[in-house]
Design a protein around this motif. Structure first.
Motif, PDB file in Angstrom:
ATOM      1  N   GLY A 161       0.809  -1.210   0.000  1.00 24.27           N
ATOM      2  CA  GLY A 161       0.000   0.000   0.000  1.00 24.27           C
ATOM      3  C   GLY A 161       0.840   1.256   0.000  1.00 24.27           C
ATOM      4  N   MET A 162       0.134   2.363   0.099  1.00 24.52           N
ATOM      5  CA  MET A 162       0.761   3.684   0.111  1.00 24.52           C
ATOM      6  C   MET A 162       0.196   4.487   1.272  1.00 24.52           C
ATOM      7  SD  MET A 162       0.204   4.461  -3.936  1.00 24.52           S
ATOM      8  CE  MET A 162      -1.405   3.673  -3.874  1.00 24.52           C
ATOM      9  N   ILE A 163       0.979   5.436   1.746  1.00 22.56           N
ATOM     10  CA  ILE A 163       0.507   6.396   2.727  1.00 22.56           C
ATOM     11  C   ILE A 163       0.369   7.739   2.037  1.00 22.56           C
ATOM     12  CG2 ILE A 163       0.999   7.624   4.864  1.00 22.56           C
ATOM     13  CD1 ILE A 163       0.324   4.774   5.401  1.00 22.56           C
ATOM     14  N   LEU A 164      -0.867   8.191   1.861  1.00 19.96           N
ATOM     15  CA  LEU A 164      -1.141   9.508   1.289  1.00 19.96           C
ATOM     16  C   LEU A 164      -1.266  10.514   2.425  1.00 19.96           C
ATOM     17  CD1 LEU A 164      -1.812   7.441  -0.947  1.00 19.96           C
ATOM     18  CD2 LEU A 164      -3.683   8.908  -1.655  1.00 19.96           C
ATOM     19  N   ASP A 195      -2.887  -0.727 -12.356  1.00 26.34           N
ATOM     20  CA  ASP A 195      -4.112   0.005 -12.697  1.00 26.34           C
ATOM     21  C   ASP A 195      -4.990   0.178 -11.456  1.00 26.34           C
ATOM     22  OD1 ASP A 195      -3.369   0.093 -15.373  1.00 26.34           O
ATOM     23  OD2 ASP A 195      -4.577  -1.650 -15.934  1.00 26.34           O
ATOM     24  N   THR A 196      -5.079  -0.881 -10.650  1.00 27.16           N
ATOM     25  CA  THR A 196      -5.947  -0.834  -9.476  1.00 27.16           C
ATOM     26  C   THR A 196      -5.484   0.224  -8.488  1.00 27.16           C
ATOM     27  OG1 THR A 196      -6.462  -3.187  -9.741  1.00 27.16           O
ATOM     28  CG2 THR A 196      -6.913  -2.207  -7.590  1.00 27.16           C
ATOM     29  N   TYR A 197      -4.184   0.315  -8.260  1.00 30.15           N
ATOM     30  CA  TYR A 197      -3.673   1.342  -7.353  1.00 30.15           C
ATOM     31  C   TYR A 197      -3.958   2.743  -7.887  1.00 30.15           C
ATOM     32  CZ  TYR A 197      -1.047  -2.133  -4.641  1.00 30.15           C
ATOM     33  OH  TYR A 197      -0.693  -3.184  -3.843  1.00 30.15           O
ATOM     34  N   VAL A 198      -3.711   2.961  -9.175  1.00 32.00           N
ATOM     35  CA  VAL A 198      -3.958   4.279  -9.769  1.00 32.00           C
ATOM     36  C   VAL A 198      -5.431   4.646  -9.665  1.00 32.00           C
ATOM     37  CG1 VAL A 198      -3.995   5.572 -11.942  1.00 32.00           C
ATOM     38  CG2 VAL A 198      -1.967   4.230 -11.318  1.00 32.00           C
ATOM     39  N   ASN A 199      -6.289   3.714 -10.008  1.00 28.95           N
ATOM     40  CA  ASN A 199      -7.726   3.987  -9.955  1.00 28.95           C
ATOM     41  C   ASN A 199      -8.223   4.148  -8.522  1.00 28.95           C
ATOM     42  OD1 ASN A 199      -8.156   4.024 -12.745  1.00 28.95           O
ATOM     43  ND2 ASN A 199      -8.282   1.787 -12.825  1.00 28.95           N
ATOM     44  N   ALA A 200      -7.571   3.469  -7.571  1.00 30.68           N
ATOM     45  CA  ALA A 200      -7.947   3.655  -6.166  1.00 30.68           C
ATOM     46  C   ALA A 200      -7.637   5.080  -5.716  1.00 30.68           C
ATOM     47  CB  ALA A 200      -7.212   2.651  -5.290  1.00 30.68           C
ATOM     48  N   ILE A 201      -6.512   5.638  -6.168  1.00 30.47           N
ATOM     49  CA  ILE A 201      -6.212   7.031  -5.831  1.00 30.47           C
ATOM     50  C   ILE A 201      -7.280   7.952  -6.417  1.00 30.47           C
ATOM     51  CG2 ILE A 201      -4.573   8.924  -6.154  1.00 30.47           C
ATOM     52  CD1 ILE A 201      -2.318   6.879  -6.112  1.00 30.47           C
ATOM     53  N   LEU A 237      -2.838  11.116   7.870  1.00 29.29           N
ATOM     54  CA  LEU A 237      -2.208  10.093   7.042  1.00 29.29           C
ATOM     55  C   LEU A 237      -3.297   9.139   6.579  1.00 29.29           C
ATOM     56  CD1 LEU A 237       1.016   9.316   9.121  1.00 29.29           C
ATOM     57  CD2 LEU A 237       0.701  10.985   7.284  1.00 29.29           C
ATOM     58  N   TYR A 238      -3.250   8.829   5.299  1.00 35.67           N
ATOM     59  CA  TYR A 238      -4.341   8.061   4.693  1.00 35.67           C
ATOM     60  C   TYR A 238      -3.757   6.833   4.017  1.00 35.67           C
ATOM     61  CZ  TYR A 238      -8.648   7.384   1.909  1.00 35.67           C
ATOM     62  OH  TYR A 238      -9.800   6.893   1.345  1.00 35.67           O
ATOM     63  N   GLY A 239      -3.903   5.686   4.670  1.00 35.64           N
ATOM     64  CA  GLY A 239      -3.393   4.444   4.108  1.00 35.64           C
ATOM     65  C   GLY A 239      -4.323   3.891   3.057  1.00 35.64           C
ATOM     66  N   LEU A 240      -3.753   3.487   1.935  1.00 34.63           N
ATOM     67  CA  LEU A 240      -4.517   2.936   0.827  1.00 34.63           C
ATOM     68  C   LEU A 240      -3.876   1.600   0.459  1.00 34.63           C
ATOM     69  CD1 LEU A 240      -6.920   4.282  -0.724  1.00 34.63           C
ATOM     70  CD2 LEU A 240      -5.302   4.831  -2.527  1.00 34.63           C
ATOM     71  N   ILE A 241      -4.569   0.490   0.719  1.00 35.00           N
ATOM     72  CA  ILE A 241      -3.993  -0.848   0.578  1.00 35.00           C
ATOM     73  C   ILE A 241      -4.852  -1.692  -0.349  1.00 35.00           C
ATOM     74  CG2 ILE A 241      -3.359  -2.961   1.824  1.00 35.00           C
ATOM     75  CD1 ILE A 241      -2.911  -1.164   4.293  1.00 35.00           C
ATOM     76  N   HIS A 242      -4.212  -2.354  -1.285  1.00 38.56           N
ATOM     77  CA  HIS A 242      -4.882  -3.258  -2.227  1.00 38.56           C
ATOM     78  C   HIS A 242      -4.908  -4.640  -1.587  1.00 38.56           C
ATOM     79  CE1 HIS A 242      -6.099  -5.360  -5.688  1.00 38.56           C
ATOM     80  NE2 HIS A 242      -5.060  -5.205  -6.491  1.00 38.56           N
ATOM     81  N   ARG A 265       4.499   3.911  -8.586  1.00 37.02           N
ATOM     82  CA  ARG A 265       5.771   3.188  -8.699  1.00 37.02           C
ATOM     83  C   ARG A 265       6.743   3.589  -7.603  1.00 37.02           C
ATOM     84  NH1 ARG A 265      10.898   3.185 -10.754  1.00 37.02           N
ATOM     85  NH2 ARG A 265      10.831   5.415 -11.140  1.00 37.02           N
ATOM     86  N   THR A 266       6.752   4.857  -7.254  1.00 37.09           N
ATOM     87  CA  THR A 266       7.732   5.345  -6.276  1.00 37.09           C
ATOM     88  C   THR A 266       7.222   5.380  -4.848  1.00 37.09           C
ATOM     89  OG1 THR A 266       7.078   7.629  -6.770  1.00 37.09           O
ATOM     90  CG2 THR A 266       8.962   6.722  -7.991  1.00 37.09           C
ATOM     91  N   HIS A 267       5.899   5.266  -4.657  1.00 35.38           N
ATOM     92  CA  HIS A 267       5.343   5.392  -3.313  1.00 35.38           C
ATOM     93  C   HIS A 267       4.701   4.117  -2.780  1.00 35.38           C
ATOM     94  CE1 HIS A 267       5.908   9.636  -4.250  1.00 35.38           C
ATOM     95  NE2 HIS A 267       5.743   9.893  -2.972  1.00 35.38           N
ATOM     96  N   LEU A 268       4.705   3.061  -3.559  1.00 35.79           N
ATOM     97  CA  LEU A 268       4.114   1.803  -3.104  1.00 35.79           C
ATOM     98  C   LEU A 268       5.110   1.094  -2.184  1.00 35.79           C
ATOM     99  CD1 LEU A 268       1.528   0.125  -3.453  1.00 35.79           C
ATOM    100  CD2 LEU A 268       2.685  -1.110  -5.277  1.00 35.79           C
ATOM    101  N   THR A 269       5.245   1.634  -0.998  1.00 34.76           N
ATOM    102  CA  THR A 269       6.315   1.191  -0.102  1.00 34.76           C
ATOM    103  C   THR A 269       5.817   0.644   1.230  1.00 34.76           C
ATOM    104  OG1 THR A 269       6.530   3.442   0.750  1.00 34.76           O
ATOM    105  CG2 THR A 269       7.950   2.831  -1.097  1.00 34.76           C
ATOM    106  N   LEU A 270       4.492   0.638   1.440  1.00 31.29           N
ATOM    107  CA  LEU A 270       3.955   0.134   2.703  1.00 31.29           C
ATOM    108  C   LEU A 270       3.749  -1.368   2.598  1.00 31.29           C
ATOM    109  CD1 LEU A 270       2.779   0.550   5.520  1.00 31.29           C
ATOM    110  CD2 LEU A 270       0.566   1.009   4.448  1.00 31.29           C
TER     111      LEU A 270
END
Length: 578
Positions: free
Chosen positions: A356-359, A455-461, A413-418, A506-511
């Motif tokens: 996931g990512m932390i927005l 695609d799923t991560y981009v569309n989730a944002i 902080l907003y966690g977004l996890i697939h 690509r650069t923020h999918l670090t969680l």
């Protein structure tokens, strides 16, 4: 007489030598079996995490059975405040305590995400396992998920009714609303709703605003209890997370060792807990029957013998132990000097993990943080597939995206996890040295399945962050929730720039959630994908069970702590029943 001496003398000497050798061999066996440094029991359980602790408690209820629980890490129960008190989630804890409480394994360089020093393949390494260092979120999963377990194994053991009953036996649930047909209140494991205990007895303002914004944005009603196993509880926003935490004068983490290896359990004379003992392989005889394990403690090789069953509940180590024991891809194992016991190339080939990512959002300064230190997360949501074309991701859970709100002094902080990625990685051993870390990778974003995940991560944002911002501002489906909220990272300006969003992912999918599953999945014999049957019994070897998240047939649609307890509880009872 002289001739007879010439013939019989050497013969008698040879016989005496052979008898002597045989005697030494027998004595050596007897000596090994009676070596006080070795142990003999009915059950040998490898791994003291949630499944292992659950199984140890269940099997040791029978005083006629000798139960040994072997854990690679130390016993820190009551010794390490950072673990006994409530702390942040494991990705943050691991940055400070990796060397003390975690398996120190790294993934191979990912093919798409830039190589990072924190690209880990890890879990908790101490008595209590990951429950000592995780984020404490209690997520049972969905009725859809357990329905697929039944379909893939052909066994009604995992049907929703049985799973609900098992969870009710495990839980001591303290909730805002408690449905007695779904939630248990008499089990060993304390599960508590956040923002429920003094000094914070009502949801925070940031939680109310987030849930209102998601309701307006998606049309999904808020969930009072996201852990009900029914269709109406699959997706939606919610105010309160459910946590394995115990509230009182202080708030303490409810880990597996504290819940299941309580003083009364540890007093059972037939339960033996061995810590700081690293299991290297399962002992399997020529009849392909498991009869014990080999392990290292204090630098010495030792053995634990099992009269009835060896049970691997070692988490990320379970497939590794299987391979070192000769169970895996026979061609590869023999190429590295390991004799094949049973050829099963499915061991270790599907390593799933949540990423996931932390927005970051600007927030209203008046939205203060919960007064209770256990309330690490202030609301969240389970959300459906954000892709415009759901056919891209068939046969996946209705729960596709998990969101987490973390309230900090300056920002939200907003966690977004697939939670249902299509791409699986792998874990395999490098050579026949059991002390060498395995090779592993989650291979996230690698084509072709990884393209759909991307695609799923981009569309989730787009769907669940950009539109969330608009809902706060009043540009969405309902009235403004709070215009002071704003997207900071990524900036709202890139919401209409697909190229920028793909690069951001690509650069923020670090969680990394460290939610590894499915490396020894259960299924039906000959299905071409499984390692065990529906009750964890390993194909091709008798008296050997895997009972942990390794056997989940696909990635759990939520945090993976709860299913580990579930698997330990259900399979432990099955073993106890014979």
């Amino acid at each position: 007489n002289f001739a007879n001496q010439e013939v019989w003398g050497p013969f008698v000497a040879i016989v005496l030598v052979l008898v002597g050798i045989s005697s030494l061999f027998v004595l050596s066996i007897l000596s090994e079996n009676n070596d006080p440094s070795h142990v003999h029991g009915d059950y040998i359980i490898v791994g003291g995490g949630p499944a292992g602790c659950s199984i140890a408690e269940i099997l040791s209820r029978d005083p006629t059975k000798q139960v040994y629980l072997i854990e690679a890490g130390p016993n820190n129960t009551g010794k390490a405040p950072i673990l006994d008190t409530v702390t942040a989630a494991s990705p943050f804890v691991s940055n400070s305590f990796m060397d003390r409480y975690f398996w120190q394994f790294a993934q191979e360089p990912a093919e798409v995400i830039p190589n990072r020093p924190d690209l880990r393949y890890t879990g908790g390494r101490e008595l209590g396992g990951g429950t000592r260092v995780n984020g404490m979120q209690w997520v049972r999963g969905t009725d859809w998920g357990f329905g697929t377990w039944v379909d893939l194994t052909g066994d009604d053991l995992w049907n929703v009714t049985n799973v609900i009953n098992a969870y009710m036996e495990i839980e001591n649930y303290v909730g805002n609303t408690v449905d007695p047909t779904q939630r248990g209140t008499g089990g060993r494991l304390i599960v508590t709703d956040s923002m429920l205990a003094p000094p914070q007895t009502v949801p925070t303002s940031i939680s109310e605003k987030y849930v209102t914004a998601v309701e307006q944005m998606t049309g999904l009603p808020r969930l009072d209890d996201y852990n009900k196993l029914e269709p109406n509880s699959r997706v939606g926003p919610f105010l309160r997370w459910q946590m394995t935490a115990k509230y009182g004068d202080t708030v303490t983490r409810e880990s597996a060792d504290l819940a299941f290896l309580t003083p009364d359990v540890l007093k059972r004379p037939n339960l033996h807990v061995i810590t700081d003992a690293f299991v290297t392989k399962v002992l399997i005889n020529k009849a392909k029957e498991a009869y014990g394990v080999q392990y290292i403690k204090e630098g010495k090789e030792k053995f634990a013998y099992a009269r009835e069953r060896v049970i691997l509940s070692a988490g990320i180590q379970s497939p590794v132990i299987l391979m070192h024991s000769g169970i895996g891809n026979a061609t590869y194992l023999e190429s590295i000097g390991i004799k094949s016991v049973y050829d099963n190339p499915n061991v270790g080939i599907d390593a799933y993990n949540h990423q996931g990512m932390i927005l970051v959002f600007a927030k209203n300064p008046s939205d203060t943080i919960s007064d209770n230190p256990a309330d690490i997360y202030e609301s969240g949501a389970w959300l459906p597939d954000p892709n415009d074309d759901p056919e891209l991701t068939p046969n996946s859970s209705p729960r596709r995206i998990q969101t987490i709100v973390i309230n900090t002094p300056g920002v939200m902080l907003y966690g977004l996890i697939h939670v249902q990625p299509l791409k699986a990685g792998y874990v395999t051993i490098q050579d026949n040295n059991p002390l060498r870390p395995p090779l592993s990778s989650d291979r996230i974003l690698v084509s072709p399945e990884g393209d759909i995940d991307w695609d799923t991560y981009v569309n989730a944002i787009k769907q669940y962050a950009c539109k969330l911002r608009n809902e706060y501002k009043g540009f969405g489906m309902g009235p403004a929730v709070d215009p002071s909220y704003e997207m900071l990272d990524p900036p709202y300006s890139i919401c209409s720039d697909d190229a920028a969003l793909y690069e951001y992912v690509r650069t923020h999918l670090t969680l990394q959630a460290y939610h590894w599953t499915s490396t020894a999945k259960m299924g039906m014999e000959g299905d071409g994908i499984s390692v065990t049957n529906s009750r964890g019994s390993v194909w091709g070897v008798s008296k050997l069970t895997v009972a942990d998240n390794s056997i989940i047939p696909h990635l759990h649609d939520g945090n993976t702590q709860a299913p580990a307890y579930l698997i330990g509880h259900v399979i432990g009872k099955e073993i106890a029943a014979g």
